[in-house]
Write a protein that holds these residues in place. Structure first.
Motif, PDB file in Angstrom:
ATOM      1  N   GLN A  57     -42.412  13.512  71.547  1.00  0.00           N
ATOM      2  CA  GLN A  57     -42.359  12.069  71.373  1.00  0.00           C
ATOM      3  C   GLN A  57     -41.148  11.726  70.521  1.00  0.00           C
ATOM      4  OE1 GLN A  57     -46.150  11.540  69.016  1.00  0.00           O
ATOM      5  NE2 GLN A  57     -44.875  10.139  67.827  1.00  0.00           N
ATOM      6  N   LYS A  58     -40.595  10.530  70.773  1.00  0.00           N
ATOM      7  CA  LYS A  58     -39.444  10.069  70.016  1.00  0.00           C
ATOM      8  C   LYS A  58     -39.572   8.573  69.777  1.00  0.00           C
ATOM      9  CE  LYS A  58     -36.031  13.510  71.525  1.00  0.00           C
ATOM     10  NZ  LYS A  58     -34.694  13.734  72.154  1.00  0.00           N
ATOM     11  N   SER A  59     -38.882   8.113  68.757  1.00  0.00           N
ATOM     12  CA  SER A  59     -38.804   6.679  68.491  1.00  0.00           C
ATOM     13  C   SER A  59     -37.592   6.112  69.205  1.00  0.00           C
ATOM     14  CB  SER A  59     -38.698   6.416  66.993  1.00  0.00           C
ATOM     15  OG  SER A  59     -39.880   6.827  66.337  1.00  0.00           O
ATOM     16  N   ILE A  60     -37.757   4.905  69.729  1.00  0.00           N
ATOM     17  CA  ILE A  60     -36.700   4.241  70.490  1.00  0.00           C
ATOM     18  C   ILE A  60     -36.022   3.206  69.602  1.00  0.00           C
ATOM     19  CG2 ILE A  60     -36.200   2.817  72.512  1.00  0.00           C
ATOM     20  CD1 ILE A  60     -38.858   3.919  73.695  1.00  0.00           C
ATOM     21  N   ASP A  61     -34.715   3.249  69.543  1.00  0.00           N
ATOM     22  CA  ASP A  61     -33.943   2.226  68.839  1.00  0.00           C
ATOM     23  C   ASP A  61     -33.761   1.047  69.787  1.00  0.00           C
ATOM     24  OD1 ASP A  61     -32.206   0.649  67.423  1.00  0.00           O
ATOM     25  OD2 ASP A  61     -30.554   2.098  67.407  1.00  0.00           O
ATOM     26  N   ARG A  62     -34.543  -0.010  69.588  1.00  0.00           N
ATOM     27  CA  ARG A  62     -34.516  -1.129  70.529  1.00  0.00           C
ATOM     28  C   ARG A  62     -33.149  -1.804  70.586  1.00  0.00           C
ATOM     29  NH1 ARG A  62     -40.151  -4.469  70.558  1.00  0.00           N
ATOM     30  NH2 ARG A  62     -38.945  -5.628  72.104  1.00  0.00           N
ATOM     31  N   LYS A  63     -32.365  -1.699  69.513  1.00  0.00           N
ATOM     32  CA  LYS A  63     -31.028  -2.293  69.540  1.00  0.00           C
ATOM     33  C   LYS A  63     -30.149  -1.636  70.591  1.00  0.00           C
ATOM     34  CE  LYS A  63     -31.005  -3.721  64.666  1.00  0.00           C
ATOM     35  NZ  LYS A  63     -30.334  -3.558  63.339  1.00  0.00           N
ATOM     36  N   ALA A  64     -30.407  -0.349  70.851  1.00  0.00           N
ATOM     37  CA  ALA A  64     -29.607   0.374  71.851  1.00  0.00           C
ATOM     38  C   ALA A  64     -29.914  -0.102  73.260  1.00  0.00           C
ATOM     39  CB  ALA A  64     -29.844   1.871  71.733  1.00  0.00           C
ATOM     40  N   GLY A  65     -31.028  -0.825  73.428  1.00  0.00           N
ATOM     41  CA  GLY A  65     -31.367  -1.366  74.731  1.00  0.00           C
ATOM     42  C   GLY A  65     -31.081  -2.847  74.851  1.00  0.00           C
ATOM     43  N   SER A  66     -30.202  -3.351  73.991  1.00  0.00           N
ATOM     44  CA  SER A  66     -29.848  -4.765  74.037  1.00  0.00           C
ATOM     45  C   SER A  66     -28.801  -5.012  75.112  1.00  0.00           C
ATOM     46  CB  SER A  66     -29.315  -5.221  72.669  1.00  0.00           C
ATOM     47  OG  SER A  66     -28.923  -6.572  72.706  1.00  0.00           O
ATOM     48  N   ASN A  67     -29.171  -5.776  76.137  1.00  0.00           N
ATOM     49  CA  ASN A  67     -28.285  -6.131  77.253  1.00  0.00           C
ATOM     50  C   ASN A  67     -27.748  -4.925  78.007  1.00  0.00           C
ATOM     51  OD1 ASN A  67     -28.424  -8.998  77.277  1.00  0.00           O
ATOM     52  ND2 ASN A  67     -27.168  -9.045  75.433  1.00  0.00           N
ATOM     53  N   GLN A  68     -28.515  -3.839  77.978  1.00  0.00           N
ATOM     54  CA  GLN A  68     -28.185  -2.667  78.782  1.00  0.00           C
ATOM     55  C   GLN A  68     -29.437  -1.811  78.926  1.00  0.00           C
ATOM     56  OE1 GLN A  68     -25.338  -0.093  76.857  1.00  0.00           O
ATOM     57  NE2 GLN A  68     -26.291  -0.341  74.857  1.00  0.00           N
TER      58      GLN A  68
END
Length: 237
Positions: free
Chosen positions: A133-144
């Motif tokens: 399991q890993k934590s997702i950096d939601r900022k890295a999924g901003s508009n991409q």
């Protein structure tokens, strides 16, 4: 190019009191011969579990099981010795392989837990069971589209035993994005978590699913702020 549209309201549904669940594909008491999966994607369940309740210990084998919490805290225990809690912003993968037992319960007694569970058929059977399991950096999924599942672990992506990828993206209204497949022989299944978007003139709304085959790239036009789950999977195993 071929497409299949699964409107949110057309999904299978069961309300067991402690569990309110929607099935994009045939599962448990919901059987639709036209919805037996999309390629190696066999299950996409949208689950809501009541406070303090959950799935008691049960068995799986030869399946890649992916859990994506959307709200609340989900406690996981398995026969490999893992005892963890996954929350919104985490991604969990259990490779069942030769066989594993696990339980999933709402950690909290004062609020619901909501999560997606995906089952993907592996390209290799009877592998040694595994967990990650890993934590997702939601900022890295901003508009991409941010990669969270891949054939091999890398960065924020958890690895599975299949030539498949999974992405999450959060997009501003009017944003236009093109997704290019890693393997043009694969198909793509898009699940709208929130918002509305247009693909090839087809309007997708919250909790709609849309499968696409026979194309190497897909163009999105966001008609409102959107959060999208995208799965790229082989169409045969």
């Amino acid at each position: 190019m071929k497409t299949v549209l699964h409107k949110a309201a057309s999904r299978g549904h069961a309300d067991h009191g402690w569990l309110n669940t929607y099935h994009s594909f045939s599962f448990a008491g919901y059987h639709n011969p036209e919805r037996m999966g999309f390629g190696v994607l066999r299950v996409l369940n949208d689950d809501e579990v009541a406070p303090g309740m959950g799935f008691n210990t049960h068995s799986h084998s030869n399946m890649e099981i992916i859990s994506l919490p959307l709200e609340g805290d989900l406690e996981h225990k398995d026969s490999m010795g893992n005892i963890t809690v996954i929350r919104e912003g985490d991604i969990q993968v259990m490779s069942a392989g030769t066989g594993v037992q696990h339980s999933e319960k709402n950690k909290n007694r004062d609020k619901k837990v909501k999560f997606l569970q995906l089952w993907i058929l592996p390209k290799e059977v009877n592998v040694t069971p595994g967990y990650d399991q890993k934590s997702i950096d939601r900022k890295a999924g901003s508009n991409q589209f941010q990669k969270i599942i891949a054939p091999h672990p890398s960065g924020s992506a958890v690895g599975i035993h299949q030539n498949a990828w999974c992405y999450l993206g959060e997009f501003d209204s009017k944003k236009e994005v093109t997704y290019t497949l890693n393997d043009p022989e694969n198909g793509t299944y898009i699940f709208m978590l929130d918002g509305n978007c247009s693909i090839n003139g087809e309007m997708l709304e919250k909790r709609d699913g849309y499968g696409i085959t026979g194309t190497a790239a897909i163009d999105f036009i966001m008609e409102s702020p959107c959060r999208i789950l995208l799965l790229e999977v082989p169409m045969t195993n």
